[in-house]
Scaffold this active site. Structure first.
Site, PDB file in Angstrom:
ATOM      1  N   CYS A   1     -13.497 -24.232  35.818  1.00 35.53           N
ATOM      2  CA  CYS A   1     -13.501 -25.304  36.826  1.00 35.53           C
ATOM      3  C   CYS A   1     -12.401 -24.968  37.835  1.00 35.53           C
ATOM      4  CB  CYS A   1     -13.306 -26.674  36.177  1.00 35.53           C
ATOM      5  SG  CYS A   1     -11.761 -26.852  35.271  1.00 35.53           S
TER       6      CYS A   1
ATOM      7  N   ASN B   1      -8.582 -26.091  35.560  1.00 40.30           N
ATOM      8  CA  ASN B   1      -8.510 -25.747  34.133  1.00 40.30           C
ATOM      9  C   ASN B   1      -7.671 -26.735  33.323  1.00 40.30           C
ATOM     10  OD1 ASN B   1      -7.351 -22.994  32.019  1.00 40.30           O
ATOM     11  ND2 ASN B   1      -9.195 -24.183  31.804  1.00 40.30           N
TER      12      ASN B   1
ATOM     13  N   CYS C   1      -9.129 -30.303  33.232  1.00 40.54           N
ATOM     14  CA  CYS C   1     -10.046 -31.420  32.918  1.00 40.54           C
ATOM     15  C   CYS C   1     -11.379 -30.922  32.362  1.00 40.54           C
ATOM     16  CB  CYS C   1     -10.294 -32.276  34.161  1.00 40.54           C
ATOM     17  SG  CYS C   1      -8.795 -33.057  34.815  1.00 40.54           S
ATOM     18  N   ARG C   2     -12.260 -30.406  33.234  1.00 36.01           N
ATOM     19  CA  ARG C   2     -13.633 -30.116  32.803  1.00 36.01           C
ATOM     20  C   ARG C   2     -13.761 -28.859  31.947  1.00 36.01           C
ATOM     21  NH1 ARG C   2     -15.842 -29.946  38.705  1.00 36.01           N
ATOM     22  NH2 ARG C   2     -13.702 -29.204  38.913  1.00 36.01           N
ATOM     23  N   SER C   3     -13.187 -27.735  32.408  1.00 37.40           N
ATOM     24  CA  SER C   3     -13.443 -26.492  31.658  1.00 37.40           C
ATOM     25  C   SER C   3     -12.773 -26.470  30.282  1.00 37.40           C
ATOM     26  CB  SER C   3     -13.101 -25.240  32.478  1.00 37.40           C
ATOM     27  OG  SER C   3     -11.747 -25.184  32.820  1.00 37.40           O
TER      28      SER C   3
ATOM     29  N   ASP D   1     -15.903 -33.596  39.467  1.00 38.17           N
ATOM     30  CA  ASP D   1     -14.499 -33.515  39.058  1.00 38.17           C
ATOM     31  C   ASP D   1     -13.958 -34.921  38.743  1.00 38.17           C
ATOM     32  OD1 ASP D   1     -11.865 -32.960  38.681  1.00 38.17           O
ATOM     33  OD2 ASP D   1     -11.719 -31.578  40.374  1.00 38.17           O
TER      34      ASP D   1
HETATM   35  P1  4NP Z   1     -10.559 -29.685  36.847  1.00 37.79           P
HETATM   36  O1  4NP Z   1      -9.920 -30.932  37.646  1.00 37.79           O
HETATM   37  O2  4NP Z   1     -10.968 -28.683  37.902  1.00 37.79           O
HETATM   38  O3  4NP Z   1     -11.731 -30.267  36.147  1.00 37.79           O
HETATM   39  O4  4NP Z   1      -9.481 -29.171  35.926  1.00 37.79           O
HETATM   40  C1  4NP Z   1      -8.817 -30.800  38.510  1.00 37.79           C
HETATM   41  C2  4NP Z   1      -7.532 -30.884  38.000  1.00 37.79           C
HETATM   42  C3  4NP Z   1      -6.444 -30.771  38.833  1.00 37.79           C
HETATM   43  C4  4NP Z   1      -6.649 -30.595  40.191  1.00 37.79           C
HETATM   44  C5  4NP Z   1      -7.926 -30.509  40.703  1.00 37.79           C
HETATM   45  C6  4NP Z   1      -9.018 -30.615  39.849  1.00 37.79           C
HETATM   46  N1  4NP Z   1      -5.520 -30.488  41.075  1.00 37.79           N
HETATM   47  O5  4NP Z   1      -5.733 -30.459  42.291  1.00 37.79           O
HETATM   48  O6  4NP Z   1      -4.376 -30.368  40.590  1.00 37.79           O
END
Ligand code: 4NP
Length: 174
Positions: free
Chosen positions: A19, A22, A24-26, A140
């Site tokens: 994602c 790294n 939340c989703r992945s 997201d």
């Molecule tokens: P992820 O979500 O891509 O599912 O891990 C996010 C986590 C943090 C951020 C963006 C998306 N961020 O901008 O810090």
């Protein structure tokens, strides 16, 4: 008559979930997939990574961990990392959580390719393509409420089971 041939080695797979951050989703995808394939000898490696480095070195978001725990996954830990060139040679499948991740991964795959190795690099696929309808993204959930993480969990379960059916049970029948 019994065959004297040794049994064919079972093909095994290495799978990387990707994602943006790294956290939340992945990592949730990695944990769900590990949990659902824990007794499957065809899975040799499962990991996750992000396309960006904002959260490198961090643990998964506490909402990811809370949803995993609610569903009985209590043994997962991870340290966020960024996707690297060698991942494309190391993994058989690199699974994107949304279309933006997919586009970024396709560019990185092209950069990782050299003459003669392109067809040996990882398949880069939108994970949602294994959910029953092509093109399903995992939105997201980072900016939203816990409910978004629950929705992501439900999708990841469905996509994981679809992936096993489509890629392992079909392509790797032995
Ligand atoms: P992820 O979500 O891509 O599912 O891990 C996010 C986590 C943090 C951020 C963006 C998306 N961020 O901008 O810090």
């Amino acid at each position: 008559m019994a065959s004297t041939e040794p049994p064919a080695a079972r093909p095994t797979l290495a799978v990387l979930f990707v994602c943006l951050g790294n956290i939340c989703r992945s990592p949730m995808g990695e944990a769900v997939f590990r949990h659902r394939t824990s007794s499957d000898p065809r899975i040799k490696l499962v990991d996750s990574a992000g396309t960006e480095s904002y959260n490198v070195g961090n643990s998964p978001d506490e909402r990811t961990m809370a949803v995993l725990q609610d569903h009985g996954i209590v043994d997962y830990s991870h340290v966020a990392r960024k996707v690297k060139k060698s991942d494309f040679a190391r993994f058989d499948y690199i699974l994107a959580m949304d279309r933006s991740n997919l586009r970024d991964l396709q560019v990185l795959r092209q950069r990782a390719a050299t003459r003669g190795n392109a067809d040996k690099l990882a398949h880069v696929v939108l994970f949602g393509d294994y959910g029953g309808e092509l093109g399903e993204e995992i939105i997201d959930p980072w900016y939203g409420e816990l409910e978004g993480f629950e929705i992501a969990y439900e999708q990841l379960v469905r996509f994981s089971d679809g992936f096993v059916k489509k890629v392992l049970d079909v392509d790797h029948e032995s």
